[in-house]
Scaffold this motif. Structure first.
Motif, short mmCIF file in Angstrom:
data_model
loop_
_atom_site.label_atom_id
_atom_site.label_comp_id
_atom_site.label_asym_id
_atom_site.label_seq_id
_atom_site.Cartn_x
_atom_site.Cartn_y
_atom_site.Cartn_z
N VAL A 65 20.84 18.52 1.03
CA VAL A 65 19.77 17.56 0.81
C VAL A 65 19.12 17.30 2.16
O VAL A 65 19.70 16.72 3.05
N ALA A 66 17.89 17.74 2.30
CA ALA A 66 17.20 17.61 3.57
C ALA A 66 16.76 16.17 3.82
O ALA A 66 17.03 15.59 4.85
N GLU A 67 16.08 15.59 2.83
CA GLU A 67 15.52 14.26 3.01
C GLU A 67 15.46 13.57 1.64
O GLU A 67 15.11 14.20 0.65
N VAL A 68 15.80 12.29 1.61
CA VAL A 68 15.76 11.52 0.37
C VAL A 68 14.55 10.60 0.44
O VAL A 68 14.34 9.91 1.44
N ALA A 69 13.76 10.59 -0.63
CA ALA A 69 12.58 9.73 -0.71
C ALA A 69 12.86 8.60 -1.69
O ALA A 69 13.28 8.85 -2.82
N VAL A 70 12.63 7.37 -1.26
CA VAL A 70 12.73 6.21 -2.16
C VAL A 70 11.34 6.05 -2.76
O VAL A 70 10.34 5.99 -2.04
N ILE A 71 11.31 5.98 -4.10
CA ILE A 71 10.02 6.03 -4.81
C ILE A 71 9.80 4.83 -5.72
O ILE A 71 10.75 4.24 -6.23
N VAL A 72 8.53 4.51 -5.91
CA VAL A 72 8.09 3.47 -6.85
C VAL A 72 6.91 4.04 -7.64
O VAL A 72 6.41 5.12 -7.34
N HIS A 73 6.45 3.26 -8.62
CA HIS A 73 5.29 3.65 -9.43
C HIS A 73 4.07 3.75 -8.51
O HIS A 73 3.92 2.94 -7.59
N PRO A 74 3.17 4.71 -8.74
CA PRO A 74 2.02 4.89 -7.84
C PRO A 74 1.07 3.68 -7.79
O PRO A 74 0.36 3.50 -6.81
N SER A 75 1.06 2.85 -8.84
CA SER A 75 0.16 1.69 -8.83
C SER A 75 0.77 0.47 -8.13
O SER A 75 0.12 -0.56 -7.99
N SER A 76 2.00 0.60 -7.66
CA SER A 76 2.67 -0.51 -6.99
C SER A 76 1.91 -0.92 -5.73
O SER A 76 1.38 -0.09 -4.99
N ALA A 77 1.86 -2.23 -5.49
CA ALA A 77 1.21 -2.76 -4.30
C ALA A 77 2.07 -2.55 -3.05
O ALA A 77 1.59 -2.73 -1.93
N ILE A 78 3.31 -2.17 -3.23
CA ILE A 78 4.23 -1.95 -2.10
C ILE A 78 3.82 -0.68 -1.37
O ILE A 78 3.76 0.40 -1.96
N ALA A 79 3.55 -0.80 -0.08
CA ALA A 79 3.18 0.36 0.72
C ALA A 79 4.42 0.99 1.36
O ALA A 79 4.53 2.19 1.48
N SER A 80 5.35 0.13 1.78
CA SER A 80 6.60 0.60 2.38
C SER A 80 7.65 -0.50 2.27
O SER A 80 7.32 -1.66 2.04
N MET A 81 8.89 -0.09 2.42
CA MET A 81 10.01 -1.03 2.39
C MET A 81 10.98 -0.66 3.50
O MET A 81 11.05 0.51 3.90
N SER A 82 11.72 -1.65 3.97
CA SER A 82 12.73 -1.37 4.99
C SER A 82 14.02 -0.90 4.33
O SER A 82 14.25 -1.13 3.14
N GLU A 83 14.85 -0.27 5.11
CA GLU A 83 16.16 0.18 4.61
C GLU A 83 16.96 -1.01 4.08
O GLU A 83 17.61 -0.93 3.05
#
Length: 141
Positions: free
Chosen positions: A21-39
């Motif tokens: 597993v090279a990299e894990v992406a944390v994902i949300v719905h594309p319409s979410s207002a969240i741009a980024s989240m902290s660990e």
């Protein structure tokens, strides 16, 4: 000598899925207002310490199935727990009535499909499967 070599091969074989597993992406719905989240914000959601996104909207975390290399990397890196520690953590919360663990959403495709179809879900997948159906809010290197 044969025992030592056998043990070394077994350890390497067990470690191989996590290395793939090279990299894990944390994902949300594309319409979410969240741009980024902290660990830390993500860990709090997946450990049941909070039930909402930073903006206050309800959040429903979705895990990959137990044993998946992506889940192992996510739990160890973000939640700071190996598989048995994560399971024991949730067993204690369930036993005391203080929480319900995130549901398992399957593999990369299953989690991505669930998150793409539900505005309040958050999950994680191998970064190589991300497309326009979801939005990445954090990457685990």
């Amino acid at each position: 000598m044969k025992k030592w070599l056998g043990s070394l091969i077994a350890v390497a074989a067990l470690s191989l899925p996590a290395l793939c597993v090279a990299e894990v992406a944390v994902i949300v719905h594309p319409s979410s207002a969240i741009a980024s989240m902290s660990e830390d914000e993500i860990a709090r959601l997946f450990l049941g310490k909070t039930k909402s996104f930073p903006g206050g909207a309800q959040a429903v975390p979705i895990n990959q199935n137990e044993g998946s290399a992506v889940r192992e990397k996510f739990n160890e890196t973000v939640c700071k727990k190996n598989a048995s520690q994560y399971k024991a953590y949730w067993s204690q919360l369930v036993f005391t009535g203080k929480g319900t663990p995130p549901k398992d959403g399957g593999d990369d495709a299953g989690v991505k499909a669930l998150v793409a179809a539900n505005t309040n879900m958050i999950g994680y997948v191998d970064a190589s499967v991300v497309d326009a159906s979801v939005k990445v809010v954090f990457k685990v290197p």
